[in-house]
Design an enzyme around this catalytic site. Structure first.
Site, PDB file in Angstrom:
ATOM      1  N   CYS A 283     -42.818  -4.109 -24.790  1.00 24.56           N
ATOM      2  CA  CYS A 283     -42.266  -3.070 -23.893  1.00 24.56           C
ATOM      3  C   CYS A 283     -43.360  -2.352 -23.096  1.00 24.56           C
ATOM      4  O   CYS A 283     -43.049  -1.628 -22.155  1.00 24.56           O
ATOM      5  CB  CYS A 283     -41.452  -2.066 -24.697  1.00 24.56           C
ATOM      6  SG  CYS A 283     -40.108  -2.863 -25.578  1.00 24.56           S
TER       7      CYS A 283
ATOM      8  N   ASN B 149     -32.180  -1.226 -23.570  1.00 21.69           N
ATOM      9  CA  ASN B 149     -33.621  -1.500 -23.574  1.00 21.69           C
ATOM     10  C   ASN B 149     -33.854  -2.953 -23.127  1.00 21.69           C
ATOM     11  O   ASN B 149     -33.523  -3.880 -23.857  1.00 21.69           O
ATOM     12  CB  ASN B 149     -34.148  -1.259 -24.989  1.00 21.69           C
ATOM     13  CG  ASN B 149     -35.634  -1.527 -25.119  1.00 21.69           C
ATOM     14  OD1 ASN B 149     -36.247  -2.145 -24.252  1.00 21.69           O
ATOM     15  ND2 ASN B 149     -36.219  -1.072 -26.216  1.00 21.69           N
TER      16      ASN B 149
ATOM     17  N   HIS C  87     -40.580   4.160 -20.649  1.00 25.63           N
ATOM     18  CA  HIS C  87     -39.875   2.963 -21.116  1.00 25.63           C
ATOM     19  C   HIS C  87     -38.521   3.411 -21.664  1.00 25.63           C
ATOM     20  O   HIS C  87     -38.443   4.342 -22.479  1.00 25.63           O
ATOM     21  CB  HIS C  87     -40.719   2.285 -22.201  1.00 25.63           C
ATOM     22  CG  HIS C  87     -39.962   1.286 -23.003  1.00 25.63           C
ATOM     23  ND1 HIS C  87     -39.250   0.262 -22.421  1.00 25.63           N
ATOM     24  CD2 HIS C  87     -39.790   1.162 -24.345  1.00 25.63           C
ATOM     25  CE1 HIS C  87     -38.674  -0.454 -23.375  1.00 25.63           C
ATOM     26  NE2 HIS C  87     -38.983   0.078 -24.548  1.00 25.63           N
TER      27      HIS C  87
HETATM   28  O1  UT7 Z   1     -38.921  -0.703 -27.339  1.00 26.87           O
HETATM   29  C1  UT7 Z   1     -38.900  -0.124 -28.598  1.00 26.87           C
HETATM   30  C2  UT7 Z   1     -37.686  -0.647 -29.280  1.00 26.87           C
HETATM   31  N1  UT7 Z   1     -37.235   0.065 -30.410  1.00 26.87           N
HETATM   32  C3  UT7 Z   1     -36.809   1.346 -30.388  1.00 26.87           C
HETATM   33  O2  UT7 Z   1     -36.874   2.055 -29.420  1.00 26.87           O
HETATM   34  C4  UT7 Z   1     -36.203   1.845 -31.676  1.00 26.87           C
HETATM   35  C5  UT7 Z   1     -36.391   3.330 -31.876  1.00 26.87           C
HETATM   36  N2  UT7 Z   1     -35.465   3.785 -32.908  1.00 26.87           N
HETATM   37  C6  UT7 Z   1     -34.209   4.151 -32.586  1.00 26.87           C
HETATM   38  O3  UT7 Z   1     -33.825   4.156 -31.442  1.00 26.87           O
HETATM   39  C7  UT7 Z   1     -33.328   4.614 -33.722  1.00 26.87           C
HETATM   40  O4  UT7 Z   1     -34.070   4.630 -34.910  1.00 26.87           O
HETATM   41  C8  UT7 Z   1     -32.065   3.716 -33.894  1.00 26.87           C
HETATM   42  C9  UT7 Z   1     -31.106   3.933 -32.749  1.00 26.87           C
HETATM   43  C10 UT7 Z   1     -32.432   2.252 -33.997  1.00 26.87           C
HETATM   44  C11 UT7 Z   1     -31.333   4.123 -35.179  1.00 26.87           C
HETATM   45  O5  UT7 Z   1     -30.983   5.503 -35.122  1.00 26.87           O
HETATM   46  P1  UT7 Z   1     -31.317   6.473 -36.341  1.00 26.87           P
HETATM   47  O6  UT7 Z   1     -30.799   7.797 -35.983  1.00 26.87           O
HETATM   48  O7  UT7 Z   1     -32.803   6.363 -36.624  1.00 26.87           O
HETATM   49  O8  UT7 Z   1     -30.470   5.855 -37.501  1.00 26.87           O
HETATM   50  P2  UT7 Z   1     -30.931   5.387 -38.962  1.00 26.87           P
HETATM   51  O9  UT7 Z   1     -31.659   4.093 -38.905  1.00 26.87           O
HETATM   52  O10 UT7 Z   1     -31.605   6.565 -39.630  1.00 26.87           O
HETATM   53  O11 UT7 Z   1     -29.543   5.158 -39.662  1.00 26.87           O
HETATM   54  C12 UT7 Z   1     -28.653   6.254 -39.956  1.00 26.87           C
HETATM   55  C13 UT7 Z   1     -27.362   5.687 -40.510  1.00 26.87           C
HETATM   56  C14 UT7 Z   1     -27.583   4.674 -41.617  1.00 26.87           C
HETATM   57  O12 UT7 Z   1     -26.535   4.823 -42.548  1.00 26.87           O
HETATM   58  P3  UT7 Z   1     -26.797   5.588 -43.940  1.00 26.87           P
HETATM   59  O13 UT7 Z   1     -27.878   4.829 -44.622  1.00 26.87           O
HETATM   60  O14 UT7 Z   1     -27.185   6.984 -43.551  1.00 26.87           O
HETATM   61  O15 UT7 Z   1     -25.452   5.486 -44.621  1.00 26.87           O
HETATM   62  C15 UT7 Z   1     -27.398   3.329 -40.930  1.00 26.87           C
HETATM   63  O16 UT7 Z   1     -26.957   2.322 -41.800  1.00 26.87           O
HETATM   64  O17 UT7 Z   1     -26.653   5.004 -39.478  1.00 26.87           O
HETATM   65  C16 UT7 Z   1     -26.337   3.673 -39.923  1.00 26.87           C
HETATM   66  N3  UT7 Z   1     -26.383   2.798 -38.747  1.00 26.87           N
HETATM   67  C17 UT7 Z   1     -25.296   2.602 -37.960  1.00 26.87           C
HETATM   68  N4  UT7 Z   1     -24.043   3.080 -38.032  1.00 26.87           N
HETATM   69  C18 UT7 Z   1     -23.190   2.698 -37.058  1.00 26.87           C
HETATM   70  C19 UT7 Z   1     -27.429   2.104 -38.249  1.00 26.87           C
HETATM   71  N5  UT7 Z   1     -27.058   1.441 -37.145  1.00 26.87           N
HETATM   72  C20 UT7 Z   1     -25.735   1.737 -36.949  1.00 26.87           C
HETATM   73  C21 UT7 Z   1     -24.817   1.367 -35.974  1.00 26.87           C
HETATM   74  N6  UT7 Z   1     -23.566   1.867 -36.057  1.00 26.87           N
HETATM   75  N7  UT7 Z   1     -25.115   0.542 -34.939  1.00 26.87           N
END
Ligand code: UT7
Length: 335
Positions: free
Chosen positions: A119, A291, A261
């Protein structure tokens, strides 16, 4: 590697272009495939939909269309282009997809090669091309960011598949003896944290003959530790931009646009807050495209130029960040 240009020779930015595939995949549609919802994706990322390349499209096809539009805006004769750099992590030819774009354009006098920095790729490619121009080696360069992440997304992994889309963007850059419009830049890599985001090779072992084994080539799907990438971005991006402001004697008030980005709206807002940017100055089209890796910055740039948001001589603070881990920032005066 970092630099603030003090030389006589600088660069100017002459044109931009972009291309996105026609197929639209909405949050509603993704939630039919994995256990998620439009509400979850929109509130956690700011993304509503993304574009997906059709089976007849690839990185060089998309990159060609973006480059062609940038060259048209610059009003350049194709024969006058010296250099084409394609930033991509998803080439349609591992030996290089830039030569394919060179051939499609008929840019017979240009040397063309790929550059991979995920990225951060487009930003690194703009800085790389600018070094050739400032050194006096070349006069005109086209820099393209094109990625087709849909081919490498695990469409059963709800933690990552919601983020990514396909697209391409490009800009036309020219050497000049006047004001340098690449005001300053910084580039960083931290391979120690590389395991947070990978698209690793996946090899099958076999025998060529009885006692000689080998690994056949291939790739796995995107592996991402979203929380760690998020923490990295909201910590490092404000620091690198603040550092660049200090070195170049700029601050957020002197900047017209913050062009990051496009990874997650929460990252954009957090970085903007930390650097004291008002929300109107933070460019975002994440909602429509998600993205698109190396393509996000030029895709956003082209949209803002064509709808006359970004005007000649506007100052843009831009930052790319992602896998590697790699990140960088540049201050650009458009025009
Ligand atoms: O170019 C760089 C590319 N990468 C990035 O930019 C990634 C940067 N990170 C992010 O954007 C965020 O970390 C994400 C959007 C990927 C995830 O958001 P988050 O607020 O960090 O969520 P999390 O990983 O802390 O997950 C929170 C909860 C979890 O459930 P529990 O364990 O609390 O029960 C996940 O299992 O949300 C759950 N979860 C979802 N629920 C519904 C994770 N993905 C999803 C989903 N839909 N798609």
């Amino acid at each position: 590697m970092e630099g603030i240009n003090l030389n006589q020779i600088g660069v100017s930015f002459k044109g931009s272009g972009s291309y996105v595939p026609n197929q639209i995949l909405t949050n509603e549609e993704i939630s039919k495939k994995v256990d998620t919802s439009d509400e979850w994706i929109s509130s956690r990322t700011g993304i509503s939909q993304r574009r997906i390349s059709g089976v007849s499209e690839n990185v060089s096809e998309m990159g060609f269309k973006a480059a062609f539009a940038a060259i048209e805006m610059a009003k350049w004769d194709i024969e006058t282009i010296d250099l084409i750099i394609l930033a991509t992590s998803t080439p349609n030819d591992l030996f290089g997809s830039a030569p394919c774009i060179q051939a499609k354009l008929g840019a017979n006098n240009a040397v063309a090669f790929d550059l991979t920095a995920a990225c951060s790729g487009f930003l690194f490619a703009v800085i790389t091309a600018s070094q050739f121009l400032k050194a006096g080696s070349y006069k005109r360069a086209v820099v393209i960011g094109s990625d087709q992440l849909s081919s490498y997304v695990d469409w059963n992994d709800r933690k990552s598949c919601i983020l990514f889309g396909d697209g391409a963007g490009a800009i036309a850059i020219e050497a000049t003896n006047e004001l340098d419009n690449l005001i300053g830049f910084t580039m960083r890599t931290d391979g120690q944290r590389g395991s947070f985001l990978n698209l690793p090779s996946q090899n099958n072992q076999d025998l060529i003959i009885d006692n000689i084994n080998y690994s056949s080539g291939g790739f796995s799907t995107i592996e991402m530790n979203g929380q760690e990438v998020y923490k990295f971005a909201v910590r490092e991006v404000p620091l690198i931009i603040a550092n660049l402001f200090k070195k170049t004697n700029f601050n957020s008030e002197k900047i017209n646009w913050l062009l990051l980005h496009q990874a997650n709206q929460r990252i954009l807002d957090s970085v903007g807050d930390r650097l004291n940017f008002s929300s109107e100055k933070i460019l975002s089209n994440l909602s429509n495209y998600g993205n698109t890796s190396a393509a996000t910055i030029p895709l956003m740039l082209d949209e803002a130029i064509r709808n006359k948001k970004i005007k000649e001589n506007d100052i843009i603070a831009t930052s790319g960040f992602g896998a590697g881990l790699s990140w960088g920032a540049a201050l650009i005066r458009w025009g």
